[in-house]
Design an enzyme around this catalytic site. Structure first.
Site, PDB file in Angstrom:
ATOM      1  N   GLY A 322      88.902  21.291  36.840  1.00  0.00           N
ATOM      2  CA  GLY A 322      88.444  22.292  38.205  1.00  0.00           C
ATOM      3  C   GLY A 322      88.587  23.345  37.599  1.00  0.00           C
ATOM      4  N   GLU A 323      88.910  23.849  39.153  1.00  0.00           N
ATOM      5  CA  GLU A 323      88.869  26.026  39.495  1.00  0.00           C
ATOM      6  C   GLU A 323      87.537  26.254  38.956  1.00  0.00           C
ATOM      7  OE1 GLU A 323      92.291  26.950  37.017  1.00  0.00           O
ATOM      8  OE2 GLU A 323      93.638  25.371  38.310  1.00  0.00           O
ATOM      9  N   GLY A 324      86.764  25.892  38.313  1.00  0.00           N
ATOM     10  CA  GLY A 324      85.888  26.883  37.627  1.00  0.00           C
ATOM     11  C   GLY A 324      85.839  26.634  36.823  1.00  0.00           C
TER      12      GLY A 324
END
EC number: 2.4.2.21
Length: 362
Positions: A322-324
């Protein structure tokens, strides 16, 4: 809150121009390379040209927006990590020590961190201008005991994302990426997928942060209880978000809608971001024209999300952070596609002969 409203945004999202798609494809077919030899890179280039209505689409100014929020459902023991990790990771993003910082740096992208609903005080970071504070509340409520948020809060989260997209586009940003941070957020993401698709919860629920079999079974039961109690309406994506969603997921959905409204491509990260993309599609089906799927997450339900969207991911690297992070990596490919159509010469311009199959002459 000032700025675009949800209804106005949804009505204002137009399909990309098919005439520009055809124009771009004709140009790409005339590049001084064997036809189709750059594969899917040419498809991305065509999409970019159609979105931006230009044969020289620029994606040089890139931002990954990482939305952070907490979830009351973690009370049910669905994650291996304590809720305070969300707050701690926001500080890590600001310090530049997280995965998204490293990979955004490699892509030449800026990271914008947004507090959508962290269950803690981030006033110091806000005052220092290091994050955006758009806090809807201090985390959602436990969706096994009632709706995760009010309908008003769901609309607020969506409109926040819309207007963050607008602000960034007005600053000159040409390519957006989605990111998330929120302990427990694979649980609402699976719930959103199950609610919208009708698929069995067990088929769309994965291990998140690496939970064991016992915790996974509990997670499935938690989502089933939440859906049975709240009965989200699959024909009303705002209701689904309110009943079983998260503030950061709503923000991501809004960011995607805003990107589509302002005609800017948006690279969608993994499982949580794609839950937001599903909501965006349900609200405005043409928003999919502006989406680029970054990667295939290891989270089991992600394959179903991508199928629902009709998107094929650019990367398959067994990622699930995640997080980008996936969006940041994929941005490198997207910029490559933009440069292919914007900088490469055609056969005629390059003075290169070609045979009847339009490949290199011999």
């Amino acid at each position: 809150m000032m700025g675009l409203k949800l209804e106005e945004t949804v009505k204002g999202i137009m399909p990309v121009n098919d005439a520009w798609r055809r124009k771009a494809r004709e140009h790409l077919n005339n590049l001084a390379i064997p036809v189709g030899s750059l594969g899917r890179l040419l498809d991305i280039a065509e999409q970019l040209a159609a979105i931006k209505e230009s044969l020289k689409p620029s994606t040089g100014s890139k931002v990954v927006v990482t939305m952070a929020g907490d979830h009351g459902v973690v009370e049910e023991g669905v994650s291996t990590c304590p809720q305070r990790v969300t707050l701690q990771m926001v500080y890590n993003f600001v310090a530049g020590g997280a995965g998204i910082n490293a990979l955004a740096g490699a892509a030449g992208a800026r990271v914008v961190v947004v507090d959508m609903g962290v269950a803690g005080d981030l006033k110091d970071l806000v005052e220092q201008g290091k994050i955006l504070s758009r806090k809807v509340d201090y985390g959602t409520r436990n969706m096994t005991r009632g709706p995760a948020m009010t309908r008003q809060q769901a609309v607020q989260a969506l409109e926040t994302g819309i207007n963050i997209a607008g602000d960034l586009v007005n600053e000159g940003v040409e390519l957006l990426g989605t990111g998330d941070m929120g302990i427990g957020n694979t649980t609402p993401s699976s719930a959103i997928l199950a609610a919208l698709s009708g698929l069995p919860v067990r088929e769309v629920t994965g291990r998140g942060t690496g939970i064991d079999d016992e915790t996974l079974a509990r997670k499935v039961q938690v989502i089933e209880r939440a859906l049975a109690l709240n009965r989200p309406d699959p024909g009303d994506p705002v209701d689904v978000l309110a009943k079983v969603g998260g503030f950061e997921i709503g923000g991501i959905a809004g960011l995607i809608l805003g990107a589509a409204y302002y005609r800017v491509p948006v690279v969608v990260d993994g499982f949580i971001s794609t839950a937001g993309a599903l909501l965006a599609k349900q609200l405005a089906p043409r928003a999919v024209d502006y989406m680029i799927a970054a990667h295939r997450s290891m989270e089991y339900g992600h394959r179903y999300m991508l199928k629902e969207l009709g998107l094929r991911p650019l990367l398959d690297l067994d990622m699930r952070l995640g997080e980008g992070t996936g969006a940041a990596l994929a941005m490198c490919i997207v910029e490559g596609a933009a440069r292919v159509i914007g900088e490469m010469l055609t056969f005629e311009d390059a003075g290169v002969a070609r045979n009847k199959s339009r490949e290199y002459a011999v």
